[in-house]
Design a protein around this motif. Structure first.
Motif, PDB file in Angstrom:
ATOM      1  N   ILE A   1       0.837  -1.202   0.000  1.00 33.43           N
ATOM      2  CA  ILE A   1       0.000   0.000   0.000  1.00 33.43           C
ATOM      3  C   ILE A   1       0.872   1.252   0.000  1.00 33.43           C
ATOM      4  CG2 ILE A   1      -1.543   1.377   1.470  1.00 33.43           C
ATOM      5  CD1 ILE A   1      -2.973  -1.212   2.193  1.00 33.43           C
ATOM      6  N   VAL A   2       1.919   1.250   0.831  1.00 37.32           N
ATOM      7  CA  VAL A   2       2.836   2.396   0.867  1.00 37.32           C
ATOM      8  C   VAL A   2       3.555   2.547  -0.468  1.00 37.32           C
ATOM      9  CG1 VAL A   2       4.867   3.364   2.008  1.00 37.32           C
ATOM     10  CG2 VAL A   2       3.124   2.208   3.369  1.00 37.32           C
ATOM     11  N   ARG A   3       3.998   1.428  -1.024  1.00 39.86           N
ATOM     12  CA  ARG A   3       4.714   1.488  -2.300  1.00 39.86           C
ATOM     13  C   ARG A   3       3.808   1.977  -3.425  1.00 39.86           C
ATOM     14  NH1 ARG A   3       7.665  -4.418  -1.697  1.00 39.86           N
ATOM     15  NH2 ARG A   3       9.289  -3.772  -0.199  1.00 39.86           N
ATOM     16  N   ASN A   4       2.555   1.542  -3.429  1.00 44.40           N
ATOM     17  CA  ASN A   4       1.635   1.964  -4.483  1.00 44.40           C
ATOM     18  C   ASN A   4       1.350   3.463  -4.406  1.00 44.40           C
ATOM     19  OD1 ASN A   4       1.579  -0.671  -5.287  1.00 44.40           O
ATOM     20  ND2 ASN A   4      -0.527  -1.067  -4.662  1.00 44.40           N
ATOM     21  N   GLN A   5       1.199   3.983  -3.177  1.00 46.42           N
ATOM     22  CA  GLN A   5       0.992   5.423  -3.038  1.00 46.42           C
ATOM     23  C   GLN A   5       2.212   6.199  -3.521  1.00 46.42           C
ATOM     24  OE1 GLN A   5      -1.362   6.906   0.560  1.00 46.42           O
ATOM     25  NE2 GLN A   5      -0.716   4.903   1.281  1.00 46.42           N
ATOM     26  N   GLN A   6       3.392   5.681  -3.194  1.00 49.42           N
ATOM     27  CA  GLN A   6       4.616   6.359  -3.619  1.00 49.42           C
ATOM     28  C   GLN A   6       4.761   6.313  -5.140  1.00 49.42           C
ATOM     29  OE1 GLN A   6       8.160   4.623  -2.032  1.00 49.42           O
ATOM     30  NE2 GLN A   6       9.494   6.265  -2.738  1.00 49.42           N
ATOM     31  N   ALA A   7       4.470   5.158  -5.747  1.00 48.06           N
ATOM     32  CA  ALA A   7       4.593   5.037  -7.198  1.00 48.06           C
ATOM     33  C   ALA A   7       3.551   5.875  -7.921  1.00 48.06           C
ATOM     34  CB  ALA A   7       4.468   3.567  -7.599  1.00 48.06           C
ATOM     35  N   GLN A   8       2.352   5.948  -7.338  1.00 43.47           N
ATOM     36  CA  GLN A   8       1.279   6.718  -7.957  1.00 43.47           C
ATOM     37  C   GLN A   8       1.509   8.220  -7.829  1.00 43.47           C
ATOM     38  OE1 GLN A   8      -2.619   5.217  -6.938  1.00 43.47           O
ATOM     39  NE2 GLN A   8      -3.581   7.210  -7.215  1.00 43.47           N
ATOM     40  N   GLY A   9       2.272   8.603  -6.796  1.00 43.06           N
ATOM     41  CA  GLY A   9       2.516  10.025  -6.574  1.00 43.06           C
ATOM     42  C   GLY A   9       1.310  10.760  -6.049  1.00 43.06           C
ATOM     43  N   LEU A  10       0.339  10.028  -5.480  1.00 47.00           N
ATOM     44  CA  LEU A  10      -0.893  10.641  -4.990  1.00 47.00           C
ATOM     45  C   LEU A  10      -1.388   9.849  -3.795  1.00 47.00           C
ATOM     46  CD1 LEU A  10      -3.168  12.781  -5.589  1.00 47.00           C
ATOM     47  CD2 LEU A  10      -4.343  10.965  -6.830  1.00 47.00           C
ATOM     48  N   TRP A  11      -1.657  10.534  -2.692  1.00 48.70           N
ATOM     49  CA  TRP A  11      -2.206   9.854  -1.534  1.00 48.70           C
ATOM     50  C   TRP A  11      -3.600   9.331  -1.868  1.00 48.70           C
ATOM     51  CZ3 TRP A  11      -0.890  13.603   3.101  1.00 48.70           C
ATOM     52  CH2 TRP A  11       0.497  13.742   3.165  1.00 48.70           C
ATOM     53  N   PHE A  12      -3.922   8.145  -1.345  1.00 50.36           N
ATOM     54  CA  PHE A  12      -5.198   7.522  -1.678  1.00 50.36           C
ATOM     55  C   PHE A  12      -6.400   8.353  -1.234  1.00 50.36           C
ATOM     56  CE2 PHE A  12      -2.994   3.145  -1.567  1.00 50.36           C
ATOM     57  CZ  PHE A  12      -2.634   3.293  -2.886  1.00 50.36           C
ATOM     58  N   VAL A  13      -6.202   9.191  -0.216  1.00 50.24           N
ATOM     59  CA  VAL A  13      -7.317  10.015   0.246  1.00 50.24           C
ATOM     60  C   VAL A  13      -7.745  11.013  -0.826  1.00 50.24           C
ATOM     61  CG1 VAL A  13      -5.894  11.815   1.300  1.00 50.24           C
ATOM     62  CG2 VAL A  13      -8.170  11.340   2.239  1.00 50.24           C
ATOM     63  N   PHE A  14      -6.841  11.352  -1.760  1.00 51.11           N
ATOM     64  CA  PHE A  14      -7.165  12.270  -2.844  1.00 51.11           C
ATOM     65  C   PHE A  14      -7.461  11.534  -4.152  1.00 51.11           C
ATOM     66  CE2 PHE A  14      -4.117  14.730  -0.150  1.00 51.11           C
ATOM     67  CZ  PHE A  14      -5.076  15.574   0.410  1.00 51.11           C
ATOM     68  N   ASP A  15      -7.493  10.203  -4.105  1.00 52.22           N
ATOM     69  CA  ASP A  15      -7.705   9.427  -5.318  1.00 52.22           C
ATOM     70  C   ASP A  15      -9.146   9.573  -5.808  1.00 52.22           C
ATOM     71  OD1 ASP A  15      -6.999   7.856  -7.385  1.00 52.22           O
ATOM     72  OD2 ASP A  15      -6.905   5.978  -6.263  1.00 52.22           O
ATOM     73  N   ASN A  16      -9.354   9.295  -7.079  1.00 54.98           N
ATOM     74  CA  ASN A  16     -10.689   9.387  -7.704  1.00 54.98           C
ATOM     75  C   ASN A  16     -11.310  10.760  -7.483  1.00 54.98           C
ATOM     76  OD1 ASN A  16     -10.355   6.708  -8.399  1.00 54.98           O
ATOM     77  ND2 ASN A  16     -11.569   5.926  -6.702  1.00 54.98           N
TER      78      ASN A  16
END
Length: 349
Positions: free
Chosen positions: A173-188
């Motif tokens: 989960i931490v790695r995916n947020q880092q790779a995406q460059g966006l915190w999941f709370v701001f996703d979608n």
């Protein structure tokens, strides 16, 4: 091979050795924060600025007489606080403190923490029932009702986070947020934010602290489920409560605040927008990640403490109504919106 076993072993020793004192100092922080909110000083007499107060409290609990009610179920009476303490400790086994400092990378880490939180409530239920007293029994029944009510809303909030992360592993989960460059709370486009707000409210309710401290409710049930407990068994219940605060902070920091990573942090160092990349060696990166993660957890613990001393306790019907009439419908609606949004973002596939 040695490193594979050495780091988890060291982390287990750290958790077992340091977290009881950490729980004691969370108590001190809570008393200091409350005193500051009420324009007082708080504990000041034991050590400089009261810094040795947790040691004095632990010594007092060890020296107090251990009283057991005559009609209590002695076996379960002893086991109940151990269950609560054990589940709170084990939850940290799947929390990634940094890239290198963790005990285990379990592919269902979120599920493990959620399951341990549910089992931990059994310690409260067993403690209230085994006391063979009316007030503890009422506190245990309230705890079971609160668990059933808020576990659903918290689970649905976690499902939204898992959908965005695509994994149940805390490390991934931490790695995916880092790779995406966006915190999941701001996703979608911010559609995930309500899910994490609902999750945080439900997680705070799971810790049985004000305004959700119905199982304790000293103004109604004396001390609730641990009325008949004393000495170190009472201390184990107290320690487990404050360790659960840290568990909630660690889980929320991992899901929402990118765990041990800082903004613009990459595998090599920092990559600032439009600027040069700053390289960091492992000797600097690992301690920085550890301090960052602990700082985020500490901030979330202070927020939970402020919530406790700001909001009044709910009535029993208000506590149940908040979950069944508000949080659960909102979490279901948010889950539906998240599913539709992700389906549209995936091209209808």
């Amino acid at each position: 091979m040695l490193e594979f076993w050495l780091i988890p072993a060291v982390m287990m020793l750290v958790i077992v050795g340091l977290f009881p004192p950490i729980a004691g100092y969370i108590v001190l922080v809570e008393r200091k924060v409350l005193a500051d909110m009420q324009v007082r000083l708080g504990p000041m007499r034991v050590g400089p600025h009261g810094l040795l107060q947790p040691l004095a409290d632990a010594l007092k609990l060890l020296l107090k007489e251990d009283i057991i009610p005559r009609e209590a179920d002695k076996g379960i009476f002893y086991v109940a606080p151990i269950v609560s303490m054990f589940t709170a400790f084990v939850a940290f086994g799947v929390v990634p403190f940094s890239e290198r400092f963790r005990i285990a990378d379990v592919n269902v880490g979120l599920l493990v923490i959620s399951a341990l939180g549910s089992v931990g409530i059994l310690g409260i239920v067993l403690g209230g029932w085994s006391s063979n007293s009316h007030y503890p029994l009422l506190g245990a029944l309230r705890s079971s009702a609160q668990l059933v009510s808020y576990e659903l809303a918290m689970g649905l909030g976690l499902v939204c986070g898992v959908m965005s992360a695509g994994t149940l592993s805390m490390v991934q989960i931490v790695r995916n947020q880092q790779a995406q460059g966006l915190w999941f709370v701001f996703d979608n486009w911010g559609a995930m934010a309500p899910a994490f707000v609902i999750f945080f409210i439900a997680a705070v309710a799971e810790t049985n602290r004000s305004p959700f401290d119905l199982p304790e409710a000293e103004s109604e049930l004396i001390a609730g489920y641990f009325t008949e407990y004393s000495a170190m068994k009472l201390g184990l219940f107290m320690f487990s409560e404050f360790i659960q605060i840290a568990v909630v902070g660690a889980l929320y920091a991992t899901l929402v605040l990118v765990g041990s990573n800082l903004p613009f942090m990459t595998d090599a160092g920092f990559s600032l927008p439009g600027g040069p990349e700053i390289a960091l060696s492992q000797a600097v990166r690992v301690p920085l990640q550890l301090v960052t993660f602990l700082g985020k957890v500490a901030l979330l613990c202070v927020i939970q403490i402020q919530i406790r001393w700001t909001l009044p306790r709910f009535r029993y019907d208000q506590m149940l109504g908040l979950s069944w009439k508000m949080l659960l419908p909102l979490s279901l609606a948010n889950l539906a919106v998240t599913v539709v949004w992700m389906w549209l973002a995936g091209g209808g596939q």
